[in-house]
Write a protein that holds these residues in place. Sequence first.
Motif, short mmCIF file in Angstrom:
data_model
loop_
_atom_site.label_atom_id
_atom_site.label_comp_id
_atom_site.label_asym_id
_atom_site.label_seq_id
_atom_site.Cartn_x
_atom_site.Cartn_y
_atom_site.Cartn_z
N ALA A 195 7.81 33.49 33.70
CA ALA A 195 8.26 33.06 35.02
C ALA A 195 7.77 34.06 36.05
N ASP A 196 7.12 33.56 37.09
CA ASP A 196 6.78 34.39 38.25
C ASP A 196 7.98 34.35 39.17
N VAL A 197 8.56 35.54 39.45
CA VAL A 197 9.81 35.59 40.23
C VAL A 197 9.67 36.50 41.45
N GLY A 198 8.52 36.46 42.11
CA GLY A 198 8.30 37.31 43.26
C GLY A 198 9.31 37.12 44.38
N LEU A 230 4.87 39.38 38.39
CA LEU A 230 5.23 39.92 39.70
C LEU A 230 3.98 40.12 40.53
N ARG A 231 4.06 39.80 41.82
CA ARG A 231 2.94 40.04 42.72
C ARG A 231 3.20 41.32 43.52
N THR A 232 2.11 41.94 43.96
CA THR A 232 2.26 43.11 44.82
C THR A 232 1.31 43.00 46.01
N TRP A 233 1.88 43.25 47.19
CA TRP A 233 1.13 43.22 48.45
C TRP A 233 1.05 44.62 49.03
N VAL A 234 0.01 44.89 49.80
CA VAL A 234 -0.28 46.26 50.23
C VAL A 234 0.75 46.77 51.23
N ASN A 235 0.83 46.14 52.39
CA ASN A 235 1.83 46.52 53.40
C ASN A 235 2.53 45.27 53.90
N PRO A 236 3.42 44.69 53.10
CA PRO A 236 4.04 43.41 53.46
C PRO A 236 5.08 43.55 54.55
N SER A 237 5.38 42.42 55.17
CA SER A 237 6.43 42.36 56.19
C SER A 237 7.78 42.17 55.49
N ASP A 238 8.84 42.03 56.29
CA ASP A 238 10.17 41.77 55.76
C ASP A 238 10.52 40.29 55.81
N ASP A 239 9.53 39.44 56.11
CA ASP A 239 9.79 38.01 56.18
C ASP A 239 10.39 37.51 54.86
N SER A 240 11.40 36.65 54.95
CA SER A 240 12.13 36.25 53.74
C SER A 240 11.28 35.45 52.76
N PHE A 292 -2.16 41.71 41.46
CA PHE A 292 -2.65 42.31 42.70
C PHE A 292 -3.28 41.24 43.58
N HIS A 293 -2.71 41.01 44.77
CA HIS A 293 -3.28 40.06 45.72
C HIS A 293 -4.32 40.72 46.63
N TYR A 294 -4.28 42.04 46.78
CA TYR A 294 -5.17 42.77 47.69
C TYR A 294 -5.09 42.20 49.11
#
Length: 335
Positions: free
Chosen positions: A25-28, A64-74, A102-104
């Motif tokens: 399950a992807d649960v990002g 799990l995905r990881t973003w570099v400098n993500p916002s706080d958008d829900s 990694f989405h880069y």
Amino acid sequence: MKKILILMLMAASFAAHADSFVKGADVGWLPQMEATGYKFRNAQGKEEDCLQILKDLGINTIRLRTWVNPSDDSASGHNSKDETVAMAVRAQKMGMRVMLNFHYSDSWADPQQQRKPAAWANHDFPQLLKDVYSYTYDVMQAMKQAGVTPEWVQVGNETRTGMIYPEGHTDNWPQLAQLINQGYDAIKAVSPASKVVLHLDRGHDNKWFRTWFDNAKAHGARYDVIGLSYYPYWLDGRPDYTLSINDLAANMNDMAARYGKEVMVVEVGGEDSQPQNTYDMLMAVQQKVRAVPDHKGLGVIYWEPQGARSWSHYELSAWGADGRPTKAMEAFRAR
């Protein structure tokens, strides 16, 4: 006695393979769902930790995905390094394996958008190569320090037309391959045992997969596993999975044979309003992955099954308005 011993060894080998089959399950979205107060309930209606519910349904792997400098958008934020590492630790403590993606980018990366992180926007190509390596290494090192070894790590997400545009577009395969290899090298430098995944959408489209991976081979891109997305709902007005499931199977078999790689459906989903159909589709997909010759079919991962439409407005979760998993998730209990 010798015949019995051979049969016992064969049975043990089969059991080991069955136990290793990925049911994921992807649960990002989970951290932000919890932060906004969403309550998860098991099949009996009792409030319970989402990961425990998933584990009881047969899920053994968390993506799990990881973003570099993500916002706080829900919906389109979070997934920072720290948040992703924390989720990985939590999943591992529950006995689940971890796939890191990694989405880069600072937000979603997919065939419609592969925007480079804002902090890398003005960097030339030599610097972008360093950016990919250092960022990948940093996140992997954080995982290692937290005691987590991701079993699989994706370099890019649904990179049908490349990643980190425009430099890493498939219009420029020599550069795309270099970017991929920076990610590969950084992953292996920290965690040699982690398998590197390259991932495309439209998993039924053999012509596109052959074109892409022929180019990857020609330009020396390094990887261990071919990842596929499979969403019948989005396929050219053909939402009936029975119209494309055999194409998915043929493509996986061809990828495994043509490139000598393992394959995995790293994203799949069906309509939450059609749980029986989604259950049937998941059973069929698992069967096709298990049937890939030489045990090269690793498993199946549902994308955001817990991402209930009442919270996410996403129509392909496997969670109902009552906070409970739908029947679709029962497919992961099956052998």
